[in-house]
Design a protein around this motif. Structure first.
Motif, short mmCIF file in Angstrom:
data_model
loop_
_atom_site.label_atom_id
_atom_site.label_comp_id
_atom_site.label_asym_id
_atom_site.label_seq_id
_atom_site.Cartn_x
_atom_site.Cartn_y
_atom_site.Cartn_z
N SER A 624 24.80 -68.81 107.03
CA SER A 624 25.53 -69.76 108.12
C SER A 624 26.69 -69.06 108.61
O SER A 624 27.38 -69.39 109.57
CB SER A 624 25.88 -70.95 107.40
OG SER A 624 26.65 -70.85 106.14
N ARG A 625 26.82 -67.62 108.01
CA ARG A 625 28.03 -66.96 108.62
C ARG A 625 27.84 -66.35 110.11
O ARG A 625 26.87 -65.93 110.15
CB ARG A 625 28.75 -65.98 107.80
CG ARG A 625 29.04 -66.44 106.45
CD ARG A 625 29.89 -65.26 105.60
NE ARG A 625 30.85 -64.86 106.03
CZ ARG A 625 31.77 -64.21 105.31
NH1 ARG A 625 31.51 -63.94 104.11
NH2 ARG A 625 32.66 -63.55 105.60
N PRO A 626 28.80 -66.32 110.88
CA PRO A 626 28.51 -65.92 112.25
C PRO A 626 28.11 -64.37 112.56
O PRO A 626 27.38 -64.03 113.20
CB PRO A 626 29.61 -66.29 113.07
CG PRO A 626 30.67 -66.31 111.95
CD PRO A 626 30.08 -66.85 110.99
N GLU A 627 28.78 -63.52 111.51
CA GLU A 627 28.28 -62.04 111.42
C GLU A 627 27.01 -61.73 110.66
O GLU A 627 26.40 -60.56 110.86
CB GLU A 627 29.41 -61.34 110.82
CG GLU A 627 29.51 -61.39 109.13
CD GLU A 627 30.56 -62.78 108.86
OE1 GLU A 627 31.11 -62.82 107.94
OE2 GLU A 627 30.81 -63.56 109.95
N SER A 630 24.06 -60.15 113.27
CA SER A 630 24.33 -58.78 113.51
C SER A 630 24.75 -58.09 112.32
O SER A 630 25.45 -57.08 112.53
CB SER A 630 25.13 -58.73 114.63
OG SER A 630 26.32 -59.33 114.63
#
Length: 878
Positions: A624-627, A630
């Motif tokens: 669920s983390r944004p990084e 990518s």
């Protein structure tokens, strides 16, 4: 001379709380046989107190004379003879302390009386707290207290000196006499100035040694001060030379230029260090970002593996628990059934125990009923026996004392003798035929014989005949009348008609006394103990039981239960209970085993479920983390930036290494420290030079060289004094040791006569023995068959007998010297066998022919046959 005690009276002395006296002591053997605790040892202690304990003392011994708990003044009075002259001493202690001595010189009181006693008895004043028998002289050795004769001991100094003076003529020496004592006293006085009693140096020797030590200390101090002054001159020159060197170092400017160059290098090094810090921070930031991305990737991979592993473990644990579920349910049901069976068995056991307890109570009640009936019967017998006992006691109490019977017998003999005397001196007449008209003392006379004891008038017709018997007839009649009255008075006091009645009453009283013993035995047999009813043995216990039984209802049942059957039923119930307990324990153990098998599976299932939930949660959080989408591209880019930052950090490190700011700062510190050290050294040297100059100025004019020479001469003189005093001390020591050796050699000469006198007594006890005495005249050993036996190794009985015999030998020697001697033995010969007891009694009897001997003993059987004057302790009549 022999000292003979005649009378001893004590009042308020220890156990003699009331006045008590012993009288009738004779010259020879006197025996006082009394039971224990009657005061025999106290009597001997009172004698010692009267003769040897100062009347005015209040020491521990005198305090013990007063009866326990009473504040009185103990008083002793002794009458005795010494050298044929009568003496009396009366002494009172503590309260109203007094002394009075009466002798051939008259009366004396106070200290003069004490001095007369010491002069008479050869004793000295006792200053001890508990009493020192060694100060009592000869009587301290010969008046032997209880247990004091159980070991052979040496005589006291007073006795030894007396014996030595007795034997001086035999051994031909005065060593140990007054002349020796005067010489020895003078030598001891001088010896005490040089040596202590233990041989340690003292007084004179210590004084000269202290003088030597003081002189040597002063010499050392003077030499040290002189050497110190000379050393100060040398140190002053050295300090001045070092000051010149330091001043040259301070004037040199080389260190100043060096410090300027180092300061410039330090600025360059600090700039390179700043650049290095910046490059290190940049590299750390890029590296941290790359490590964070790598950690996030690793955590996602680890969580995925943990989720898969936990899912498999959870499925496996649940399958195994399902297989064990049926066995666990069966074990629980078995435990429930076993508990129900156990409760049933316990109830049955309680019922059986209650039935047995009730049966035993009924049996005990039946036994008690029987026992009470027997006790009532025995009580009736006891009452009858006690009635007979009471009657027998009344009859036994009528026993006439033996002395009273002797008096009646004496009176009867006196009456018979008076009648015989009357018959012998009276006039007898006989009238025959017609006696009408004949009057005797105015009364009509009849035919027959008459005894005329007094003046009698006969009237025959108109004539009168007067008959006057002999003069003795009247006195005989008076004696008969007196004897008859005396006998009648005695018989009236006893309430008997005549002597025969008195004898009959005594026989009946004796029979009653004998019957009393029979009745007592019957009472004892009639009153045994009975455990069934809790009755103790004895008449008192039976009476008390019957009295307490009056309010008790004794019940009993004729139909008694069978205790054996009830006991068997209880045992069966116990067995059933034990089996039920065993079944429950087995079911409980089976349930525990099933639970133990299920417990790890339940734990594994819970753990696996927890691990699965944790892994799933971690994966969800990471994804669920944004990084995360990518993550791969960001991780590659971070690794490239980290490599570039590492290259820049390496370049900055090389620049900073070429200019080490720390090394440059340390060099600057070294230059500064060298400059400060030179300044400190100059200041310190200036202070030392000033101190040395001051010391030389103050010490230079005191004449230290002359002082050192004078102190050295005093030390040499003191050493000479030590040598002289040491020679004097050693000379005195040698002289004293020589005197001791001479005295010991002379003392050995006295042993022969002493052994000779003692052997004539001891050889009767131990035939063929030789005696060995020590220097202080103590019997040290007995030699029998060539074997020496120390007195301490002999039996207690033999030691006691030897102690008594050696005392007799010393008493004989003291008699030869004319000393007051008497022998008192308290509880003697307690360990003697029958044969030796007879021999010792024979020797004591022979000794009693030469001196007064008093034996105090409680053994009536042992001394019953001994011939001697027997005396009893008796209170004074008031």
């Amino acid at each position: 001379m022999s000292l003979r005690l005649r009378r001893i009276a004590v009042d308020g002395f220890r156990k003699f709380r009331e006045p008590m006296a012993i009288e009738g002591l004779t010259d020879g053997l006197n025996i006082i046989i009394e039971p224990n605790e009657t005061g025999k040892s106290t009597l001997l202690e009172a004698l010692r107190a009267a003769f040897f304990v100062r009347h005015g003392t209040k020491n521990q011994l005198a305090q013990s004379f007063a009866p326990y708990g009473e504040a009185v003044g103990p008083e002793i009075q002794v009458s005795f003879e010494a050298d044929g002259a009568p003496w009396t001493v009366t002494k009172r202690f503590l309260r109203g302390a007094t002394i009075e001595v009466t002798g051939p010189q008259g009366k004396a009181q106070g200290e003069e009386a004490e001095a007369r006693l010491h002069a008479l008895l050869g004793s000295v004043r006792d200053t001890s707290q508990k009493g020192d028998a060694g100060t009592y002289g000869a009587l301290g050795l010969l008046w032997v207290a209880q247990m004091d004769a159980l070991a052979v001991t040496a005589p006291g100094q007073i006795v030894r000196d007396t014996v030595r003076s007795t034997l001086e003529a035999e051994v031909g020496s005065i060593m140990g006499g007054p002349a020796y004592k005067r010489v020895r006293t003078r030598i001891d006085e001088q010896f005490a100035r040089y040596w202590s009693p233990t041989g340690q140096k003292r007084e004179r020797q210590n004084e000269v040694r202290e003088r030597v030590e003081s002189a040597e200390t002063a010499a050392r101090d003077a030499a040290d001060r002189l050497a110190g002054l000379e050393k100060t001159f040398a140190e002053l020159e050295a300090a001045r030379a070092r000051l010149k060197v330091v001043q040259r170092e301070i004037a040199d400017d080389t260190d100043v230029q060096t410090r300027k160059d180092l300061v410039a290098s330090l600025e360059v090094a600090r700039a390179a260090a700043q650049i290095l810090a910046t490059r290190r921070a940049e590299h750390e930031a890029v590296s941290a970002k790359g490590r964070g991305l790598e950690d996030l990737s690793e955590r996602h991979r680890t969580a995925t593996e943990a989720r898969d592993k936990a899912s498999l473990a959870l499925e496996h644990a649940r399958a195994k628990r399902t297989a064990l579920g049926e066995g666990l349910a069966t074990a629980k049901q078995r435990l429930v059934d076993a508990r129900a069976a156990l409760e049933s068995a316990r109830t049955a056991r309680q019922d059986a125990r209650a039935a047995l307890s009730a049966g035993e109570d009924r049996v005990r009640a039946a036994r008690r009923k029987t026992g009470v009936a027997v006790a009532r019967k025995r009580y009736a017998e006891l009452v009858e026996l006690e009635r007979l006992q009471s009657e027998a006691k009344i009859l036994a109490a009528t026993l006439i004392p033996a002395k009273t019977m002797e008096l009646l017998e004496t009176n009867e003999r006196a009456i018979a003798e008076a009648r015989a005397a009357q018959s012998a001196g009276a006039t007898r007449i006989a009238l025959t035929g017609d006696t009408a008209g004949i009057l005797i003392d105015g009364e009509a006379a009849g035919p027959g014989e008459r005894t005329l004891t007094g003046r009698t008038h006969f009237r025959i017709g108109g004539a009168e005949l007067i008959v006057i018997p002999a003069a003795g007839a009247a006195s005989a009649e008076e004696a008969l009348s007196s004897a008859l009255k005396k006998q009648q008075s005695a018989l009236a006091d006893l309430d008997v008609a005549d002597l025969a009645a008195a004898r009959a009453r005594n026989d009946a009283a004796r029979d009653a006394a004998s019957e009393l013993r029979t009745i007592a035995a019957r009472i004892e047999a009639t009153t045994p103990a009975d455990e069934n009813i809790g009755l103790a043995a004895g008449a008192g216990a039976l009476k008390l039981f019957i009295v307490e039984l009056a309010d008790e209802a004794v019940t009993g049942d004729g139909n008694l239960p069978d205790i054996a059957v009830l006991t068997t039923a209880l045992e069966s119930a116990d067995t059933a209970l034990a089996r039920a307990e065993g079944a429950q324990d087995s079911a409980l153990a089976a349930l525990r085993r099933a639970e133990e098998e299920d417990a790890p599976l339940a734990t594994a299932e819970a753990g696996a479920a927890s691990d699965l939930a944790n892994a799933t949660g971690q994966i969800t959080a990471i994804e669920s983390r944004p990084e995360f989408p990518s993550l791969a591209e960001n991780l590659a880019r971070a690794r490239e930036q980290t490599a570039k930052a590492a290259v820049k950090l390496e370049e900055a490190t090389r620049d900073a290494t070429a200019h080490d700011a720390g090394a440059i700062a340390r060099k600057i510190d070294t230059v500064d420290a060298r400059s400060r050290a030179a300044g400190d050294a100059r200041t310190k040297l200036e202070m030392e030079i000033a101190r040395f100059e001051g010391t030389i100025e103050s010490e230079g004019g005191k004449g230290l060289a002359d002082r050192e020479a004078s102190a050295r001469e005093e030390a040499e003189a003191a050493c000479a004094a030590v040598q002289r005093v040491t020679e004097e001390a050693e000379t005195l020591k040698l002289l004293r040791e020589t005197l001791d050796e001479a005295r010991d050699e002379t003392s050995a000469k006295f042993v022969g006569p002493v052994a000779k006198r003692a052997k004539r007594h001891i050889e009767r006890l131990l035939p063929g023995c030789d005696l060995s005495f020590s220097e202080d005249l103590m019997l040290d050993a007995v030699v029998r068959g060539g074997i020496s036996e120390g007195c301490g190794d002999l039996s207690r009985g033999t030691q006691e007998q030897l102690a008594v015999l050696t005392r007799i030998a010393f008493a004989d020697m003291l008699l030869e010297q004319g000393r007051p001697v008497s022998l008192i033995l308290d509880d003697p010969l307690v360990y003697a066998d029958d044969a030796r007891l007879d021999l010792m009694v024979e020797i004591l009897s022979e000794a009693a022919e030469r001196m007064q001997v008093i034996l105090l003993t409680c053994r009536d059987r042992a001394f019953r046959h001994v011939q001697g004057n027997r005396i009893s302790l008796a209170p004074l009549e008031t």
